[in-house]
Design an enzyme around this catalytic site. Sequence first.
Site, PDB file in Angstrom:
ATOM      1  N   ASN A  77      -6.876  -0.371   9.200  1.00  0.00           N
ATOM      2  CA  ASN A  77      -7.890  -0.524  10.286  1.00  0.00           C
ATOM      3  C   ASN A  77      -9.112  -1.485   9.732  1.00  0.00           C
ATOM      4  O   ASN A  77      -9.279  -1.533   8.438  1.00  0.00           O
ATOM      5  CB  ASN A  77      -8.515   0.812  10.491  1.00  0.00           C
ATOM      6  CG  ASN A  77      -7.489   1.471  11.608  1.00  0.00           C
ATOM      7  OD1 ASN A  77      -7.074   0.949  12.491  1.00  0.00           O
ATOM      8  ND2 ASN A  77      -7.160   2.710  11.211  1.00  0.00           N
TER       9      ASN A  77
ATOM     10  N   ARG B 179     -13.762   3.316  12.920  1.00  0.00           N
ATOM     11  CA  ARG B 179     -12.486   2.446  12.247  1.00  0.00           C
ATOM     12  C   ARG B 179     -13.338   1.004  12.065  1.00  0.00           C
ATOM     13  O   ARG B 179     -12.907   0.479  10.793  1.00  0.00           O
ATOM     14  CB  ARG B 179     -11.497   2.341  13.108  1.00  0.00           C
ATOM     15  CG  ARG B 179     -10.743   3.466  13.380  1.00  0.00           C
ATOM     16  CD  ARG B 179      -9.347   3.132  14.175  1.00  0.00           C
ATOM     17  NE  ARG B 179      -8.536   4.325  14.408  1.00  0.00           N
ATOM     18  CZ  ARG B 179      -9.043   5.156  15.630  1.00  0.00           C
ATOM     19  NH1 ARG B 179      -9.809   4.853  16.298  1.00  0.00           N
ATOM     20  NH2 ARG B 179      -8.009   6.202  15.740  1.00  0.00           N
TER      21      ARG B 179
ATOM     22  N   HIS C  82      -7.894  -0.434  19.048  1.00  0.00           N
ATOM     23  CA  HIS C  82      -7.554   0.594  18.508  1.00  0.00           C
ATOM     24  C   HIS C  82      -8.969   1.243  17.953  1.00  0.00           C
ATOM     25  O   HIS C  82      -9.122   1.463  16.821  1.00  0.00           O
ATOM     26  CB  HIS C  82      -6.652   0.267  17.283  1.00  0.00           C
ATOM     27  CG  HIS C  82      -6.157   1.771  16.703  1.00  0.00           C
ATOM     28  ND1 HIS C  82      -5.862   2.887  17.416  1.00  0.00           N
ATOM     29  CD2 HIS C  82      -6.225   2.028  15.425  1.00  0.00           C
ATOM     30  CE1 HIS C  82      -5.509   3.959  16.674  1.00  0.00           C
ATOM     31  NE2 HIS C  82      -5.776   3.544  15.279  1.00  0.00           N
TER      32      HIS C  82
ATOM     33  N   ARG D 270     -10.405   6.128   7.042  1.00  0.00           N
ATOM     34  CA  ARG D 270     -11.438   6.716   7.363  1.00  0.00           C
ATOM     35  C   ARG D 270     -11.543   8.343   6.565  1.00  0.00           C
ATOM     36  O   ARG D 270     -10.354   8.863   6.324  1.00  0.00           O
ATOM     37  CB  ARG D 270     -11.692   7.159   8.612  1.00  0.00           C
ATOM     38  CG  ARG D 270     -11.836   5.952   9.526  1.00  0.00           C
ATOM     39  CD  ARG D 270     -12.410   6.133  10.923  1.00  0.00           C
ATOM     40  NE  ARG D 270     -11.470   6.507  11.757  1.00  0.00           N
ATOM     41  CZ  ARG D 270     -11.589   7.200  12.849  1.00  0.00           C
ATOM     42  NH1 ARG D 270     -12.729   7.253  13.356  1.00  0.00           N
ATOM     43  NH2 ARG D 270     -10.680   7.505  13.548  1.00  0.00           N
TER      44      ARG D 270
ATOM     45  N   ARG E 195      -0.179  10.313  20.954  1.00  0.00           N
ATOM     46  CA  ARG E 195      -1.160  11.262  20.926  1.00  0.00           C
ATOM     47  C   ARG E 195      -1.205  11.607  22.613  1.00  0.00           C
ATOM     48  O   ARG E 195      -1.372  12.805  22.870  1.00  0.00           O
ATOM     49  CB  ARG E 195      -2.310  10.676  20.403  1.00  0.00           C
ATOM     50  CG  ARG E 195      -2.090  10.654  18.828  1.00  0.00           C
ATOM     51  CD  ARG E 195      -3.408   9.957  18.271  1.00  0.00           C
ATOM     52  NE  ARG E 195      -3.568  10.084  16.846  1.00  0.00           N
ATOM     53  CZ  ARG E 195      -3.885   9.453  15.998  1.00  0.00           C
ATOM     54  NH1 ARG E 195      -4.680   8.433  16.328  1.00  0.00           N
ATOM     55  NH2 ARG E 195      -3.793   9.855  14.515  1.00  0.00           N
TER      56      ARG E 195
ATOM     57  N   ILE F 223       0.300   6.649   3.946  1.00  0.00           N
ATOM     58  CA  ILE F 223       1.225   6.173   5.228  1.00  0.00           C
ATOM     59  C   ILE F 223       2.230   5.633   4.398  1.00  0.00           C
ATOM     60  O   ILE F 223       3.477   5.777   4.881  1.00  0.00           O
ATOM     61  CB  ILE F 223       0.419   5.337   6.125  1.00  0.00           C
ATOM     62  CG1 ILE F 223      -0.953   5.889   6.997  1.00  0.00           C
ATOM     63  CG2 ILE F 223       1.396   4.676   7.243  1.00  0.00           C
ATOM     64  CD1 ILE F 223      -1.574   5.069   7.714  1.00  0.00           C
ATOM     65  N   GLY F 224       2.165   4.756   3.382  1.00  0.00           N
ATOM     66  CA  GLY F 224       3.033   3.910   2.574  1.00  0.00           C
ATOM     67  C   GLY F 224       4.117   4.878   2.143  1.00  0.00           C
ATOM     68  O   GLY F 224       5.300   4.643   2.163  1.00  0.00           O
TER      69      GLY F 224
ATOM     70  N   GLY G 101       0.218   4.391  -0.336  1.00  0.00           N
ATOM     71  CA  GLY G 101      -0.779   5.461  -0.300  1.00  0.00           C
ATOM     72  C   GLY G 101      -0.148   6.397   0.480  1.00  0.00           C
ATOM     73  O   GLY G 101       1.040   6.729   0.695  1.00  0.00           O
TER      74      GLY G 101
ATOM     75  N   GLY H 125       0.798  -1.164  -0.126  1.00  0.00           N
ATOM     76  CA  GLY H 125       0.007   0.064   0.139  1.00  0.00           C
ATOM     77  C   GLY H 125       1.078   1.147  -0.009  1.00  0.00           C
ATOM     78  O   GLY H 125       1.519   1.423   0.942  1.00  0.00           O
TER      79      GLY H 125
HETATM   80  N1  APR Z   1      -2.934  -4.145  -2.309  1.00  0.00           N
HETATM   81  C1  APR Z   1      -1.974  -3.230  -2.088  1.00  0.00           C
HETATM   82  N2  APR Z   1      -2.615  -2.147  -1.631  1.00  0.00           N
HETATM   83  C2  APR Z   1      -3.879  -1.699  -1.776  1.00  0.00           C
HETATM   84  C3  APR Z   1      -4.765  -2.749  -2.194  1.00  0.00           C
HETATM   85  C4  APR Z   1      -4.337  -4.186  -2.250  1.00  0.00           C
HETATM   86  N3  APR Z   1      -5.200  -5.146  -2.510  1.00  0.00           N
HETATM   87  N4  APR Z   1      -5.937  -2.142  -1.922  1.00  0.00           N
HETATM   88  C5  APR Z   1      -5.742  -0.834  -1.718  1.00  0.00           C
HETATM   89  N5  APR Z   1      -4.600  -0.672  -1.513  1.00  0.00           N
HETATM   90  C6  APR Z   1      -3.736   0.568  -1.525  1.00  0.00           C
HETATM   91  C7  APR Z   1      -4.501   1.896  -1.810  1.00  0.00           C
HETATM   92  O1  APR Z   1      -4.546   1.789  -3.606  1.00  0.00           O
HETATM   93  C8  APR Z   1      -3.970   3.131  -1.541  1.00  0.00           C
HETATM   94  O2  APR Z   1      -3.092   3.635  -2.426  1.00  0.00           O
HETATM   95  O3  APR Z   1      -3.601   1.209   0.002  1.00  0.00           O
HETATM   96  C9  APR Z   1      -3.549   2.425  -0.165  1.00  0.00           C
HETATM   97  C10 APR Z   1      -3.868   3.022   1.137  1.00  0.00           C
HETATM   98  O4  APR Z   1      -3.532   4.345   1.198  1.00  0.00           O
HETATM   99  P1  APR Z   1      -4.356   5.574   1.555  1.00  0.00           P
HETATM  100  O5  APR Z   1      -5.750   5.575   1.023  1.00  0.00           O
HETATM  101  O6  APR Z   1      -3.674   6.764   1.451  1.00  0.00           O
HETATM  102  O7  APR Z   1      -4.493   5.469   3.062  1.00  0.00           O
HETATM  103  P2  APR Z   1      -3.693   5.672   4.254  1.00  0.00           P
HETATM  104  O8  APR Z   1      -3.790   7.060   4.942  1.00  0.00           O
HETATM  105  O9  APR Z   1      -2.401   5.393   3.817  1.00  0.00           O
HETATM  106  O10 APR Z   1      -4.166   4.550   5.456  1.00  0.00           O
HETATM  107  C11 APR Z   1      -4.100   3.092   5.336  1.00  0.00           C
HETATM  108  O11 APR Z   1      -4.046   2.523   7.281  1.00  0.00           O
HETATM  109  O12 APR Z   1      -4.423   3.639   9.289  1.00  0.00           O
HETATM  110  C12 APR Z   1      -4.978   3.017   8.415  1.00  0.00           C
HETATM  111  O13 APR Z   1      -7.242   3.491   8.429  1.00  0.00           O
HETATM  112  C13 APR Z   1      -6.132   3.490   7.664  1.00  0.00           C
HETATM  113  O14 APR Z   1      -6.823   1.420   6.848  1.00  0.00           O
HETATM  114  C14 APR Z   1      -6.067   2.563   6.432  1.00  0.00           C
HETATM  115  C15 APR Z   1      -4.663   2.237   6.160  1.00  0.00           C
END
Ligand code: APR
Length: 333
Positions: free
Chosen positions: A143, A111, A198, A100, A174, A13-14, A11, A9
């Site tokens: 989550n 969550r 959490h 979220r 926090r 956090i990643g 996104g 992932g």
């Molecule tokens: N395999 C890999 N990555 C995936 C998949 C999958 N099958 N499905 C979705 N993703 C990717 C999305 O494409 C997205 O880029 O996971 C990424 C998540 O990134 P964001 O939407 O930016 O979310 P983020 O804020 O990083 O949070 C990720 O952590 O804290 C928790 O609640 C939050 O569940 C969420 C997770």
Amino acid sequence: MLKKIAVIGGGNIGGVLVQEIARRKLARTIAVTDPAPFINPNDPPEKQEVTRKQSVSKGKALDILEALPVMPADVRIEASRDYDVLAGAEMVISTAGVPRKARPDGTFPSREELLAINLKVTKHVADAIGQYCKNAFVINIANPLDAIVYTLYKKLAPPKNMLCGMAGVLDSARYRYFVAEAVGVSVENVEALVLGGHGDDMVPIRSCCRVAGMPVEKFLSKEKLDAIESRTRKAGGEVVGLLGFGSAFVSPAFSALEMAEAVIYDKRKIIPVCTLLEGEYGVNGLFVGVPAIMGAHGVEKVIEADLTDAEKAALGKSVDVVKKTSAEVDAAG
Ligand code: APR
């Protein structure tokens, strides 16, 4: 330095994770996999073709690679829409899933309401880890945290020390920040512990909160501490409400790295971690946030804190929520 850390992932956090793993030189090779942007089958073929050529993970990886000379860091980054880049990873941090997000009316889901959608994603994640790096140490961030870690455990059946979830470090950070701000001292002076699931029923443990080794009650009134603990329980939502586009991403990434570094450097650091309980705290068979020693072997030993009767009761309530979401995982098969 590990040979390879994989981030699933790419996104919000990643992206911070990949950047920080590079900057801190925690691994020689960093892999990042993300299927985004998703191809919409209803789009005309030419639009689908354009989307297929795009890649969030490759774009972020290239951006970070081009920053390496000025970071500076000599690491490799392998990015892909596919999971094969996970091959050979010794550590996996999974962020795959939906966060979220504030609705147009300003409200946002709990969550727990992410469970159905993130369960589907987690099934793919578990298959990928099982196929490409089944011996890796896994930290999950997606989550609802406790239920997603439980799902990974059911699918992968790893040794229990090798799989955990990140939440307690963040919730405790926090709490620490709010206390430091209220007392007017360095964040480094404040030690705190948040236990349980959490969710909004997480349990800030006042009896474990210290300011430079002294009980927090010496510095703050009961009313002030009640308000700080209430804010801590809802702190994730506060950020969701402010951001509008998603949820917190810097603090979760740094919190996961605190856990990763404890393992990479064999620190044997006591850290709140979502881990499988087998009788500790009176809980059996659930993943719940508790303090544990983290070192080279992952989650090495759960520490049982001495809790007041009120804290024990609050923990029981929080565990009930974890039990409910875990039962939903069982029901989903
Ligand atoms: N395999 C890999 N990555 C995936 C998949 C999958 N099958 N499905 C979705 N993703 C990717 C999305 O494409 C997205 O880029 O996971 C990424 C998540 O990134 P964001 O939407 O930016 O979310 P983020 O804020 O990083 O949070 C990720 O952590 O804290 C928790 O609640 C939050 O569940 C969420 C997770």
